[in-house]
Design a protein around this motif. Structure first.
Motif, PDB file in Angstrom:
ATOM      1  N   PRO A  33       2.377  -8.344 -14.575  1.00  0.00           N
ATOM      2  CA  PRO A  33       1.220  -7.497 -14.076  1.00  0.00           C
ATOM      3  C   PRO A  33       1.455  -6.111 -13.922  1.00  0.00           C
ATOM      4  O   PRO A  33       0.641  -5.283 -13.856  1.00  0.00           O
ATOM      5  CB  PRO A  33       0.837  -8.127 -12.896  1.00  0.00           C
ATOM      6  N   GLY A  34       2.799  -5.628 -14.041  1.00  0.00           N
ATOM      7  CA  GLY A  34       3.413  -4.353 -13.922  1.00  0.00           C
ATOM      8  C   GLY A  34       3.166  -3.727 -12.288  1.00  0.00           C
ATOM      9  O   GLY A  34       2.904  -4.478 -11.455  1.00  0.00           O
ATOM     10  N   ASN A  35       3.280  -2.564 -12.128  1.00  0.00           N
ATOM     11  CA  ASN A  35       3.090  -1.875 -11.039  1.00  0.00           C
ATOM     12  C   ASN A  35       2.663  -0.255 -11.067  1.00  0.00           C
ATOM     13  O   ASN A  35       2.450   0.022 -12.260  1.00  0.00           O
ATOM     14  CB  ASN A  35       4.343  -1.806 -10.155  1.00  0.00           C
ATOM     15  N   GLY A  36       2.674   0.271  -9.941  1.00  0.00           N
ATOM     16  CA  GLY A  36       2.092   1.671 -10.052  1.00  0.00           C
ATOM     17  C   GLY A  36       2.751   2.680 -10.699  1.00  0.00           C
ATOM     18  O   GLY A  36       2.365   3.752 -10.806  1.00  0.00           O
ATOM     19  N   GLY A  37       3.870   2.369 -11.127  1.00  0.00           N
ATOM     20  CA  GLY A  37       4.749   3.399 -12.007  1.00  0.00           C
ATOM     21  C   GLY A  37       4.577   3.193 -13.301  1.00  0.00           C
ATOM     22  O   GLY A  37       5.084   4.341 -14.119  1.00  0.00           O
ATOM     23  N   PHE A  38       3.932   2.377 -13.821  1.00  0.00           N
ATOM     24  CA  PHE A  38       3.835   2.184 -15.468  1.00  0.00           C
ATOM     25  C   PHE A  38       2.680   3.010 -15.767  1.00  0.00           C
ATOM     26  O   PHE A  38       1.709   2.989 -15.177  1.00  0.00           O
ATOM     27  CB  PHE A  38       3.528   0.675 -15.575  1.00  0.00           C
ATOM     28  N   LEU A 352       2.154   7.231  -0.970  1.00  0.00           N
ATOM     29  CA  LEU A 352       3.417   7.738  -1.669  1.00  0.00           C
ATOM     30  C   LEU A 352       3.524   9.088  -2.282  1.00  0.00           C
ATOM     31  O   LEU A 352       2.584   9.208  -3.457  1.00  0.00           O
ATOM     32  CB  LEU A 352       4.136   6.509  -2.566  1.00  0.00           C
ATOM     33  N   GLU A 353       4.385  10.075  -2.027  1.00  0.00           N
ATOM     34  CA  GLU A 353       4.573  11.058  -2.731  1.00  0.00           C
ATOM     35  C   GLU A 353       5.620  11.176  -3.072  1.00  0.00           C
ATOM     36  O   GLU A 353       6.633  11.304  -2.437  1.00  0.00           O
ATOM     37  CB  GLU A 353       3.796  12.129  -1.851  1.00  0.00           C
ATOM     38  N   ILE A 354       6.062  11.301  -4.631  1.00  0.00           N
ATOM     39  CA  ILE A 354       7.409  11.186  -4.824  1.00  0.00           C
ATOM     40  C   ILE A 354       7.737  12.326  -5.818  1.00  0.00           C
ATOM     41  O   ILE A 354       7.258  12.605  -6.827  1.00  0.00           O
ATOM     42  CB  ILE A 354       7.390   9.955  -5.969  1.00  0.00           C
ATOM     43  N   LYS A 372      -4.384   2.856  -5.918  1.00  0.00           N
ATOM     44  CA  LYS A 372      -5.675   2.419  -5.139  1.00  0.00           C
ATOM     45  C   LYS A 372      -6.715   3.604  -5.101  1.00  0.00           C
ATOM     46  O   LYS A 372      -6.041   4.714  -4.749  1.00  0.00           O
ATOM     47  CB  LYS A 372      -5.477   2.077  -3.715  1.00  0.00           C
ATOM     48  N   ASP A 373      -7.815   3.781  -5.523  1.00  0.00           N
ATOM     49  CA  ASP A 373      -8.490   4.709  -5.941  1.00  0.00           C
ATOM     50  C   ASP A 373      -7.796   6.033  -6.584  1.00  0.00           C
ATOM     51  O   ASP A 373      -7.852   7.036  -6.005  1.00  0.00           O
ATOM     52  CB  ASP A 373      -9.263   5.190  -4.387  1.00  0.00           C
ATOM     53  N   GLY A 374      -6.908   5.706  -7.273  1.00  0.00           N
ATOM     54  CA  GLY A 374      -6.453   6.917  -8.111  1.00  0.00           C
ATOM     55  C   GLY A 374      -4.926   7.317  -7.446  1.00  0.00           C
ATOM     56  O   GLY A 374      -4.414   7.972  -7.827  1.00  0.00           O
TER      57      GLY A 374
END
Ligand code: AMP
Ligand code: GLY
Length: 423
Positions: A33-38, A352-354, A372-374
């Motif tokens: 399902p991947g994650n927010g970094g893909f 998260l601010e990376i 979430k919401d971009g």
């Protein structure tokens, strides 16, 4: 040219994907399902298929005509996803359900080790509380109690007193903390030494090994606190000397792969040996896993000078001897940024601010993140893995921590002593 499906959502899969994208063979990469970094174009919609449902997986893979499926986590392997895809002619990097039992059942793993005469701790298996307790009382402490079956690394208790062991047995049998997986328990001799993780990639006949890494399983500095999935790792681990590595091949990997072949189930994919190395330099197996380690992969793959896609494809197809690759000099380190509370209940939805790392020597691998919401927020206990490569271990450690010092994410923590034992 290759259309690849990568299954998984952790830091491990982020690192695998990073390496796959460097391959000239790659035509397209899908992750599930991947994650927010893909990147969004790689992540499949959540309703693409049901990972536990054979027909659903087969239908989707056939529709997409994947050239290779790479399976990150253990659960789908233990369920048999490799066999399902093999049935319809789609190559998979990952062992069959039979071979995956090496991780799926501690009892299976231990009996195979006994048969192959692989060095490991003495053990007995019990299916009821009273006989397990009698055995513990007879053996005394220290002793290790392990729930049989997959328990996400949480089924193991190293007990320094008989009372601790009694408590662990109660949790397994009487409180059924691990559900049905606690129906059996493996009780093991305590092994003293330093741990190392070594990955072997096999095509059924031949295998290659990647450089040894050392994981840090406890949550807090100084190896204190509860066991986790892993809080950081470094590679290569100097505890795994040339002589240790030779013994690992001849005493552990050779006989294990031979036994799988003899049983009619050649092992294809990655076999992870979790080792305890004694002061005298004798390696013994703590556990086997049937997949890449997390977070070890995030540093081990940084040391690979080669085409991971070609390696996985060769392992799946049985022609690993055609592949050329090198191991880079220097060292790599990964430090996990975790949510406060992990591995127990932990904060979620942390914004998260990376910041950019500014160099490809420092990489940020996403694990428990989602959009979430971009906006990027945390969704898991292990949120990010910061990985670096340096000219030596100290250099890579300094790089990782210099970046972590710049990260100011509330409600998170990380260990400050990753690799300290080897510096
Ligand atoms: P496992 O899930 O089997 O890898 O066990 C988790 C952790 O428990 C290992 O990484 C070791 O730190 C520890 N452990 C497991 N088995 C033993 C053993 N027989 N002796 C000492 N420590 C062990
Ligand atoms: N880091 C330990 C594991 O992957 O099982």
């Amino acid at each position: 040219m290759s259309r690849i499906l990568l299954i998984g959502s952790g830091g491990r899969e982020s690192a695998i994907a990073y390496k796959l994208r460097q391959s000239p063979r790659l035509t397209s990469l899908h992750v599930f399902p991947g994650n927010g970094g893909f990147p969004e174009n790689e992540v499949l919609p959540p309703d693409s298929f049901q990972l536990k449902d054979k027909e659903s997986v087969q239908k989707f893979a056939l529709q997409n005509q994947y050239d290779l499926v790479i399976v990150g986590p253990e659960d789908p392997l233990v369920d048999g996803v490799t066999d399902w895809l093999a049935e319809i002619g789609i190559p998979v990097f990952g062992p069959s359900a039979y071979c995956a039992q090496v991780e799926g059942s501690k009892d299976f793993a231990k009996s195979l080790m006994k048969e192959a005469k692989v060095p490991t701790a003495k053990y007995e298996t019990f299916a009821d509380y009273q006989s397990a307790l009698n055995y513990v009382k007879g053996e005394g402490a220290p002793i290790v109690v392990k729930a049989d079956g997959l328990a996400a690394g949480k089924g193991v208790t190293v007990c320094f007193s008989v009372q601790d062991a009694e408590q662990a047995l109660k949790e397994i049998f009487l409180d059924q903390k691990f559900g049905v997986s606690g129906a059996k328990v493996v009780i093991e001799e305590f092994m003293d030494g330093q741990e190392a993780s070594i990955f072997a990639i096999s095509d059924g006949e031949r295998y290659i090994t990647l450089p040894a890494a050392q994981d840090h399983k406890r949550a807090y500095d100084g190896d204190k606190g509860p066991n986790t999935g892993g809080m950081g790792a470094y590679c290569p681990a100097p505890i795994a000397t040339e002589s240790v590595l030779e013994k690992v091949n001849t005493l552990i990997f050779d006989p294990m792969f031979r036994l799988f072949r003899e049983k009619g189930y050649p092992y294809k994919g990655l076999l992870y040996a979790g080792l305890m190395i004694s002061k005298e330099g004798e390696p013994r197996v703590v556990e086997f896993n049937c997949r890449f380690g997390d977070p070890e992969t995030q540093c081990v793959l940084s040391m690979l000078d080669g085409d991971l896609l070609e390696i996985c494809q060769a392992a799946a197809k049985g022609n690993l001897s055609d592949v050329e690759y090198d191991i880079l000099s220097g060292a790599s380190t990964v430090v996990v940024l975790a949510a406060e509370g992990y591995p127990e209940s932990y904060a979620k939805n942390i914004p998260l601010e990376i910041p950019e790392t500014g160099t490809k020597d420092i990489l940020v691998f996403h694990a428990g993140t989602t959009k979430k919401d971009g906006k990027l927020v945390s969704s898991g206990g292990r949120i990010l893995g910061i990985s670096s490569r340096g000219k030596d271990l100290l250099d890579s450690v300094n790089k990782v921590y210099s970046y972590l010092n710049k990260l100011h994410i509330p409600q998170t923590f990380y260990r400050k002593d990753i690799a300290k034992k080897a510096l």
